[in-house]
Design an enzyme around this catalytic site. Structure first.
Site, short mmCIF file in Angstrom:
data_model
loop_
_atom_site.label_atom_id
_atom_site.label_comp_id
_atom_site.label_asym_id
_atom_site.label_seq_id
_atom_site.Cartn_x
_atom_site.Cartn_y
_atom_site.Cartn_z
N CYS A 1 -0.36 -24.47 -17.59
CA CYS A 1 -1.19 -23.43 -16.99
C CYS A 1 -0.50 -22.08 -17.11
CB CYS A 1 -1.43 -23.77 -15.52
SG CYS A 1 -2.44 -22.56 -14.63
N ASP B 1 -20.61 -24.80 -7.63
CA ASP B 1 -19.81 -24.07 -6.63
C ASP B 1 -19.22 -25.07 -5.66
OD1 ASP B 1 -20.88 -23.65 -3.54
OD2 ASP B 1 -22.41 -24.45 -4.88
N CYS C 1 1.85 -20.34 -11.75
CA CYS C 1 2.63 -21.18 -12.67
C CYS C 1 3.60 -20.35 -13.50
CB CYS C 1 1.70 -21.99 -13.56
SG CYS C 1 0.76 -23.23 -12.63
N CYS D 1 -1.50 -19.33 -15.17
CA CYS D 1 -1.88 -18.51 -14.03
C CYS D 1 -0.63 -17.86 -13.42
CB CYS D 1 -2.62 -19.33 -12.98
SG CYS D 1 -1.57 -20.37 -11.95
N HIS E 1 -3.95 -20.76 -8.25
CA HIS E 1 -3.84 -21.78 -9.29
C HIS E 1 -5.09 -22.65 -9.37
CE1 HIS E 1 -2.46 -25.06 -11.79
NE2 HIS E 1 -2.92 -25.87 -10.85
N ASP F 1 -26.17 -18.41 -0.81
CA ASP F 1 -26.99 -19.54 -0.39
C ASP F 1 -27.92 -19.06 0.73
OD1 ASP F 1 -25.41 -19.32 1.85
OD2 ASP F 1 -24.25 -21.12 1.47
#
Length: 377
Positions: free
Chosen positions: A305, A267, A310, A307, A336, A93
């Site tokens: 999930c 974002d 998890c 990930c 996560h 940015d």
């Protein structure tokens, strides 16, 4: 143009679109979510952990990196990619939002903004030219123009003057851009909730050779109905052959509503910020792991999930970590939450490809609890 956008498919009933953004470092499937790496790091996560979430591009913060460690040091290190060991795309940015949200005692003039350091109170000055110089030094794939971020709400007169200044600053930023062969530059559409002012800003900035366009000044406290209405009348005035980026949006509901209205890139600090407060996004809604109800739940955080968090840890253990204020709790929940949003984007792309976006959105809203006016819009 150093940034290339390929439109692959448009949804038949909405403005949602499937595409690819090609930068000097990678190809990004869109719609996409960009985790925020404010200080050249997505808070608490390593490069390998970020990659495992499915993230294709991350965001760096010009304002904070300018103050520490300094853009010249990062340039000496070989640019932001080498400095933080990230070989995929980076967007920076311009620092404009931080100047107007964090800095103290701002003095806005045509030359730029004089303000006080948000921590130590020292006097600072940032202009369109300096913002571009910093971003050139950082070496990001996609840079943002320096704009004025007006408050919400703002009077019509204030917004008219602010947008004209943003347009002039955009032109100055383009002229200051020294690395057009290796770095793209996006213009920022401002205008608050005023339709004619937003459209005017679109018309003026799309005359200029920007690589893409972002929509700024939203997700700053306005009702979601206002945000959606602004997107509905703004995106049709942006080029179809360039990326569209909605700045600062990262809640699941807002992402889905943005995609429906033609947005390609999002974002937000949300996934890692709420993780540090012990909260998680899951397929059945947001869960606050500090709550006692999770103390004896010896099951994965989100059974749907896959990930790292998890796969290997239970709600009970995460509850313990959060209550004990252990750093690992924030790390696991950050892994996560970022994975959750990246997986959401993957499912959105599949839904657009199969022309069932509205059905997917309705199913997600119902399961996540957004039809009940959930605060996690």
């Amino acid at each position: 143009m150093v940034i290339k956008y390929d439109l692959l498919k448009k949804d038949s009933r909405t403005m949602a679109r499937l595409g690819k953004v090609t930068t000097p470092h990678s190809v990004i499937d869109t719609p996409c979510f960009m985790p925020v790496g404010t200080q050249a790091t997505v808070k608490s996560l390593s490069k390998e952990e970020i990659e495992a979430t499915g993230a294709q591009i991350i965001l760096g913060n010009t304002y904070h990196l300018w103050l520490q460690p300094g853009h010249k040091l990062i340039e000496e290190a070989g640019g932001l990619h080498k400095f933080m060991n990230w070989d995929k795309s980076i967007l920076t940015d311009s620092g404009g939002f931080q100047v107007f949200s964090l800095a103290k005692l701002r003095d806005i003039k045509e030359e730029g903004v004089t303000f006080k350091h948000h921590k130590n109170g020292s006097k600072l000055f940032l202009s369109p030219e300096l913002a571009i110089e910093i971003e050139n030094s950082l070496g990001s794939d996609i840079m943002m123009s320096f704009d004025e971020c007006p408050p919400y709400p703002a009077t019509r007169q204030y917004m008219e003057n602010s947008v004209e200044r943003t347009i002039r600053w955009a032109k100055r930023g383009l002229e200051a851009h020294k690395k057009r062969d290796t770095q793209g530059l996006f213009g920022i559409i401002q205008g608050g909730e005023y339709e004619d002012i937003r459209i005017h800003c679109c018309e003026e900035l799309t005359k200029l050779p920007f690589d893409g366009y972002s929509i700024g000044g939203l997700s700053v406290g306005e009702p979601k109905e206002v945000e959606n209405r602004v997107l509905e009348f703004t995106t049709p005035h942006l080029p179809e052959n360039k990326p569209r980026y909605l700045m600062g949006v990262g809640s699941p509901g807002a992402i889905l509503d943005g995609v429906e209205r033609g947005i390609d890139m999002f974002d937000c600090v949300l996934p890692t910020r709420i993780a540090r407060h012990g909260a998680a996004m899951t397929s059945s809604g947001r869960k606050v792991l500090k709550n006692r109800q999770y103390e004896k739940q010896f099951i994965p955080l989100d059974p749907e999930c896959d990930c790292y968090c998890c796969k290997y840890y239970t709600r009970s253990y995460l509850h313990h970590l959060v209550r004990a204020d252990e750093m690992l709790g924030a790390r696991l929940l950050s892994i996560h939450n970022v994975h959750f949003l990246e997986n959401l984007m993957k499912n959105i792309r599949t839904a657009i490809k199969e022309d069932r976006f509205l059905e997917f959105k309705a199913e997600f809203y119902e399961k996540y609890g957004l039809n009940n006016n959930d605060k996690d819009f």
